[in-house]
Design a protein around this motif. Structure first.
Motif, PDB file in Angstrom:
ATOM      1  N   ILE A   1       0.777  -1.301  -0.051  1.00 47.31           N
ATOM      2  CA  ILE A   1       0.038   0.097   0.219  1.00 47.31           C
ATOM      3  C   ILE A   1       0.830   1.367   0.014  1.00 47.31           C
ATOM      4  CG2 ILE A   1      -1.711   1.225   1.341  1.00 47.31           C
ATOM      5  CD1 ILE A   1      -2.857  -1.523   2.201  1.00 47.31           C
ATOM      6  N   ALA A   2       0.713   1.966  -1.010  1.00 45.68           N
ATOM      7  CA  ALA A   2       1.513   3.195  -1.340  1.00 45.68           C
ATOM      8  C   ALA A   2       0.931   4.495  -0.246  1.00 45.68           C
ATOM      9  CB  ALA A   2       1.645   3.464  -2.590  1.00 45.68           C
ATOM     10  N   ASP A   3      -0.343   4.687  -0.421  1.00 43.32           N
ATOM     11  CA  ASP A   3      -0.979   5.775   0.428  1.00 43.32           C
ATOM     12  C   ASP A   3      -2.017   5.417   1.210  1.00 43.32           C
ATOM     13  OD1 ASP A   3      -2.317   8.006   1.371  1.00 43.32           O
ATOM     14  OD2 ASP A   3      -2.038   9.214  -0.604  1.00 43.32           O
ATOM     15  N   PRO A   4      -1.757   4.943   2.561  1.00 42.62           N
ATOM     16  CA  PRO A   4      -2.806   4.043   3.239  1.00 42.62           C
ATOM     17  C   PRO A   4      -4.029   5.103   3.603  1.00 42.62           C
ATOM     18  CG  PRO A   4      -0.910   4.902   4.591  1.00 42.62           C
ATOM     19  CD  PRO A   4      -0.492   4.989   3.373  1.00 42.62           C
ATOM     20  N   VAL A   5      -3.544   6.373   3.654  1.00 45.20           N
ATOM     21  CA  VAL A   5      -4.767   7.406   4.065  1.00 45.20           C
ATOM     22  C   VAL A   5      -5.856   7.355   2.746  1.00 45.20           C
ATOM     23  CG1 VAL A   5      -5.610   9.660   4.378  1.00 45.20           C
ATOM     24  CG2 VAL A   5      -3.698   8.688   5.616  1.00 45.20           C
ATOM     25  N   ALA A   6      -5.230   7.511   1.665  1.00 36.97           N
ATOM     26  CA  ALA A   6      -6.318   7.372   0.282  1.00 36.97           C
ATOM     27  C   ALA A   6      -6.917   6.191   0.176  1.00 36.97           C
ATOM     28  CB  ALA A   6      -5.430   7.936  -0.850  1.00 36.97           C
ATOM     29  N   ASN A   7      -6.115   4.942   0.475  1.00 34.52           N
ATOM     30  CA  ASN A   7      -6.531   3.668   0.324  1.00 34.52           C
ATOM     31  C   ASN A   7      -7.767   3.416   1.213  1.00 34.52           C
ATOM     32  OD1 ASN A   7      -5.744   1.518  -1.357  1.00 34.52           O
ATOM     33  ND2 ASN A   7      -5.405   0.220   0.529  1.00 34.52           N
TER      34      ASN A   7
ATOM     35  N   GLU B   1       1.966   0.188   7.645  1.00 32.25           N
ATOM     36  CA  GLU B   1       2.671   0.463   8.688  1.00 32.25           C
ATOM     37  C   GLU B   1       3.492  -0.957   8.907  1.00 32.25           C
ATOM     38  OE1 GLU B   1       4.412   0.112  12.818  1.00 32.25           O
ATOM     39  OE2 GLU B   1       2.694  -0.942  11.992  1.00 32.25           O
ATOM     40  N   VAL B   2       2.984  -2.126   8.633  1.00 34.87           N
ATOM     41  CA  VAL B   2       3.029  -3.560   8.967  1.00 34.87           C
ATOM     42  C   VAL B   2       4.152  -3.844   8.066  1.00 34.87           C
ATOM     43  CG1 VAL B   2       2.480  -5.975   9.163  1.00 34.87           C
ATOM     44  CG2 VAL B   2       1.144  -4.343  10.363  1.00 34.87           C
ATOM     45  N   GLU B   3       3.793  -3.372   6.901  1.00 33.82           N
ATOM     46  CA  GLU B   3       4.645  -3.919   5.682  1.00 33.82           C
ATOM     47  C   GLU B   3       6.161  -2.918   5.808  1.00 33.82           C
ATOM     48  OE1 GLU B   3       1.574  -4.773   2.186  1.00 33.82           O
ATOM     49  OE2 GLU B   3       2.234  -2.741   2.282  1.00 33.82           O
ATOM     50  N   LYS B   4       5.845  -1.937   6.129  1.00 34.70           N
ATOM     51  CA  LYS B   4       7.229  -1.005   6.374  1.00 34.70           C
ATOM     52  C   LYS B   4       8.095  -1.514   7.323  1.00 34.70           C
ATOM     53  CE  LYS B   4       8.748   3.679   7.242  1.00 34.70           C
ATOM     54  NZ  LYS B   4       8.253   4.930   7.612  1.00 34.70           N
ATOM     55  N   ARG B   5       7.750  -1.837   8.578  1.00 38.59           N
ATOM     56  CA  ARG B   5       8.523  -2.536   9.473  1.00 38.59           C
ATOM     57  C   ARG B   5       8.805  -4.020   9.221  1.00 38.59           C
ATOM     58  NH1 ARG B   5       7.421  -2.680  15.002  1.00 38.59           N
ATOM     59  NH2 ARG B   5       6.251  -0.702  15.021  1.00 38.59           N
ATOM     60  N   ALA B   6       8.137  -4.692   8.377  1.00 33.75           N
ATOM     61  CA  ALA B   6       8.360  -6.141   8.165  1.00 33.75           C
ATOM     62  C   ALA B   6       9.298  -6.171   6.637  1.00 33.75           C
ATOM     63  CB  ALA B   6       7.129  -6.844   7.824  1.00 33.75           C
ATOM     64  N   GLY B   7       9.385  -4.961   5.978  1.00 34.05           N
ATOM     65  CA  GLY B   7      10.290  -4.927   4.900  1.00 34.05           C
ATOM     66  C   GLY B   7       9.490  -5.588   3.745  1.00 34.05           C
ATOM     67  N   GLY B   8       8.213  -5.599   3.445  1.00 36.14           N
ATOM     68  CA  GLY B   8       7.585  -5.903   2.383  1.00 36.14           C
ATOM     69  C   GLY B   8       6.170  -6.514   2.854  1.00 36.14           C
ATOM     70  N   ASN B   9       5.601  -7.335   2.082  1.00 32.90           N
ATOM     71  CA  ASN B   9       4.362  -7.927   2.371  1.00 32.90           C
ATOM     72  C   ASN B   9       4.274  -9.417   2.796  1.00 32.90           C
ATOM     73  OD1 ASN B   9       1.587  -8.934   2.004  1.00 32.90           O
ATOM     74  ND2 ASN B   9       2.167  -9.954   0.299  1.00 32.90           N
ATOM     75  N   PRO B  10       3.654  -9.364   4.064  1.00 30.24           N
ATOM     76  CA  PRO B  10       3.937 -10.523   4.891  1.00 30.24           C
ATOM     77  C   PRO B  10       2.719 -11.731   4.784  1.00 30.24           C
ATOM     78  CG  PRO B  10       3.157  -9.055   6.562  1.00 30.24           C
ATOM     79  CD  PRO B  10       3.223  -8.181   4.864  1.00 30.24           C
ATOM     80  N   SER B  11       1.997 -11.124   3.751  1.00 31.89           N
ATOM     81  CA  SER B  11       0.407 -11.994   3.628  1.00 31.89           C
ATOM     82  C   SER B  11       0.278 -12.569   2.227  1.00 31.89           C
ATOM     83  CB  SER B  11      -0.500 -11.099   4.213  1.00 31.89           C
ATOM     84  OG  SER B  11      -0.303 -10.623   5.244  1.00 31.89           O
TER      85      SER B  11
END
Length: 470
Positions: free
Chosen positions: A194-200, A271-281
């Motif tokens: 997700i690039a822009d969580p607010v807009a998303n 935020e989860v993707e940022k701290r995890a370094g990518g998509n965890p799902s």
């Protein structure tokens, strides 16, 4: 997932106990005057309260999710009346703010242990420490006793993310994926990366509002809710809709999505993707027909699809055909470390969950119980349920009743299952009086423990599981 208690949410074994008792003999003498200690350990603040004539037991509280940008103060108990009761009974309480916000499991696990070390220096080594916490604090609580069983005598995870980080975010992806695929397949709505969580999040809300205006949209919203096992009950001040009140139950699920869950699925995931370094799902290989067949909402979906004149098999085929999302291995590994459960309990654990929780669904308890049972730790686990809608919507009396049962378990060395019966728990809670009647939601409610066999969690994942190849 995540959201925590109302104060914070918005967007041993005989040998071990003997060892702890020996270590206690060298601890500092207990204080004879009440003490309040506040300060910082690195970037985390902490709060400690110790009563006069402390009895040697410490309750270490882990708070729930705090959205980035929100105030993040230390909290040492589930609520002020709970803290007052604990201190009045001679128990000390403590809690850390954690050194970051968001999905701060990694930091919290470190910060809470650091606080235990500081407590031992500043106050004295406890005879025993009980970990407890709400929501994200529930997964932290269970994580603490898995990673550091020598530091704790017991644990009480409440409304906790007990399916673990990987499974929880996978199930969130299922609901989001079904929502987009069925209602807005050509939209710009992002499910991962997700690039822009607010807009998303804003876009998700707009799409949901439009879908809710038609029977077809309502049916598809219900299917998206069903693959996440959302309960059909939202308002803790209102009675639960009847099992066959499908329209009312679907409306409640839509409220869970629009007011609570979308904030995580379409916003906080970034935020989860940022701290995890990518998509965890991932959903590659997921059979959505099977998920619906196991879902608590299966009959509701079938009924609403019939009313709307939709072809359910066609929509399920579309979900299965498009299920191609794969994870970034490093991101999965991050969530596995922070944290996934192995079930090998070393201390007694009592969990607490409301049956109408649409954020951290109560089926998470089933996932945890299955993992514990498979590892041979079932004798140490007990689970209690409260018949009420809401996330972490326990009354303070219900919370104290759970603490009393854990204290009894540690004092006696064995569970008293009669004391865990719903009637006995309700009696304990009622005996505390009206002062403790206010739930975290602000509504007053009588004690509501009940017997409730939770359904299977739809996307289980534990330390024996493996993600798909990238």
């Amino acid at each position: 997932m995540v959201g925590g208690d109302r104060l914070k949410i918005r967007i041993g074994l005989a040998a071990l106990l003997a060892l702890c008792a020996c270590a206690q003999s060298a601890s500092s003498p207990p204080p004879t005057q009440p003490r309040t200690l506040n300060g910082n350990l690195g970037r985390a603040s902490y709060a400690i309260e110790v009563p006069a004539h402390w009895n040697g037991t410490l309750f270490l509280y882990s708070h729930g999710y705090v959205a980035p940008g929100q105030a993040n103060g230390a909290v040492d108990a589930p609520g002020p009346d709970v803290a007052s009761w604990m201190l009045g009974q001679g128990y000390a309480v403590a809690g850390s703010s954690y050194s970051s916000t968001g999905w701060a499991v990694e930091e919290a696990l470190q910060d809470q242990v650091a606080l235990l070390d500081h407590f031992a220096t500043a106050v004295g080594r406890p005879k025993r420490t009980i970990a407890w916490g709400h929501s994200l604090g529930g997964i932290i609580t269970a994580g603490l006793v898995q990673l550091h069983p020598d530091r704790f005598a017991g644990a009480i995870p409440m409304c906790g993310v007990l399916a673990g980080s990987v499974a929880t975010w996978n199930q969130a992806l299922d609901g989001a994926y079904a929502f987009k695929t069925l209602l807005a397949p050509t939209s710009a709505l992002q499910l991962v990366h997700i690039a822009d969580p607010v807009a998303n999040l804003q876009l998700a809300g707009q799409l949901a509002a439009a879908a809710g205006g038609t029977p077809a949209g309502q049916a598809r919203l219900a299917l998206a809710a069903a693959v996440g096992d959302l309960p059909g009950w939202f308002d803790p001040a209102s009675p639960e809709p009847a099992p066959d009140a499908y329209v009312a139950r679907a409306a409640a699920q839509a409220l869970w999505d629009s007011r609570v869950d979308f904030a995580y699925a379409f916003g906080a995931r970034a935020e989860v993707e940022k701290r995890a370094g990518g998509n965890p799902s991932w959903n590659a290989g997921v059979d959505y027909r099977r998920l619906l067949d196991q879902s608590i909402d299966r009959d509701e979906v079938n009924a609403l699809y019939r009313t709307a004149g939709l072809d359910l098999e066609r929509d399920l085929a579309a979900l299965d055909a498009g299920a191609t999302i794969k994870p970034d291995p490093g991101a999965v590994a991050y969530l596995q470390r922070n944290v996934v459960f192995d079930g090998r309990l070393k201390v007694p654990v009592l969990t607490l969950h409301t049956s109408g929780d649409g954020l951290v669904v109560p089926e998470q308890e089933t996932a945890y119980a299955a993992t514990v049972s498979a590892a041979g730790g079932g004798a140490l686990l007990r689970q209690a349920f409260v018949h009420r809608a809401g996330h972490c919507a326990f009354t303070e009396a219900e919370t104290i009743a759970a603490a009393q049962v854990m204290i009894q378990r540690l004092d006696r060395g064995a569970w008293d299952d009669a004391a865990l019966a719903p009637a006995a728990l309700n009696q304990k809670a009622a005996a505390l009086g009206g002062r403790y009647a206010a739930a975290f939601t602000g509504a007053t409610a009588p004690p509501a423990f009940f017997s409730w066999p939770a359904s299977p969690f739809l996307r289980p994942f534990d330390t024996n599981s493996q993600p798909p190849a990238a």
